[in-house]
Each structure stands twice: as structure tokens, then as C-alpha cells.
Design an enzyme around this catalytic site. Sequence first.
Site, PDB file in Angstrom:
ATOM      1  CD  GLU A 151     -16.544  44.243  43.780  1.00 21.78           C
ATOM      2  OE1 GLU A 151     -15.477  44.386  44.130  1.00 21.78           O
ATOM      3  OE2 GLU A 151     -17.811  43.899  45.010  1.00 21.78           O
ATOM      4  CE1 TYR A 153     -18.411  46.605  32.250  1.00 21.11           C
ATOM      5  CE2 TYR A 153     -15.974  47.323  33.870  1.00 21.11           C
ATOM      6  CZ  TYR A 153     -16.743  46.265  33.114  1.00 21.11           C
ATOM      7  OH  TYR A 153     -16.097  45.194  33.327  1.00 21.11           O
TER       8      TYR A 153
END
Length: 148
Positions: free
Chosen positions: A104, A116
Amino acid sequence: MTISFLPFTRDDVDAIYQIETAAQSHPMSLSVMHSCLGKRYFNAAIYVDDCLAGFYIGDIVVDESSLIEICISPKFQGQGLGRQLLDHYLGQAKERGAMSCWLEVRESNVAAHQLYQSMAFNEVDRRINYYPTANGKEDAIIMSYIHF
């Protein structure tokens, strides 16, 4: 510049926690960090010329890994160390049998979100108003990696 990765132990947590509190607007608590040293967890610290520069904490349950925390000291940010640390995490997760990895990220953490995505994580969901901020709350972006 010499880069190395070493697992950390309870003896290292105070130094690791200094990085956590320097780099995060809402750091995890010291007690939570200590709890992440149990059997299902794995971690590594990244060193630049023997100087602690950052760390990650991951866990693994059956064949899924979660990146609990990844953090680079403010004085080492912007040097590509986050990418190297994330790559190390993915390698360690794979060695432990992970078929997927989850994380997250705060919606406001654009640099981390871009990192990411550049490493093949995909946004799969959101937790609305999940993270506290100075002015309220912000979404958590849930991302997965399944490219092993």
C-alpha cells in the site's frame, strides 16, 4: 560507492527506527516495528559505504508477500537506493516462495507510486481515507506484483 544489504535484528531496531521517524510523516510505532521481527517476517537494511541508508520489512504467508515498510533516509533519497532496496525485497520474497507481492502506498507519495509502477506493480484497489494526514485523511493505493 559500495552498496550492501544485511538483515537486521532487534539490536539494530533503534538505528532503523531513526530512519523511519526521519522519513515518514506518520511513522509506525517502535512496538509495531519490534513485532515485525517474528517468524513470518523478513527484512534487510541497505548500507552505502557502511552507512545505514534505509530498510524494508516484508512478510510472507503461504505464497503471498506483503511489503510492510520500505524507507530510505532523507539524506540518501534520490540516489536510486529505493529501487535497489525494492529489487532486493522482490528477490527475497521469491526465494521464500512468493507468487505475488502486495503493498500500500499513500496517494500523495507520487515518487514511490511511480517507482512501484516502473517495477511492474499494478494498482488493484484503494482504501478510501485510510492514512492520516496533517489535514485529515488520504487514500491508500493497493498495488500487486505477480511477475515471478
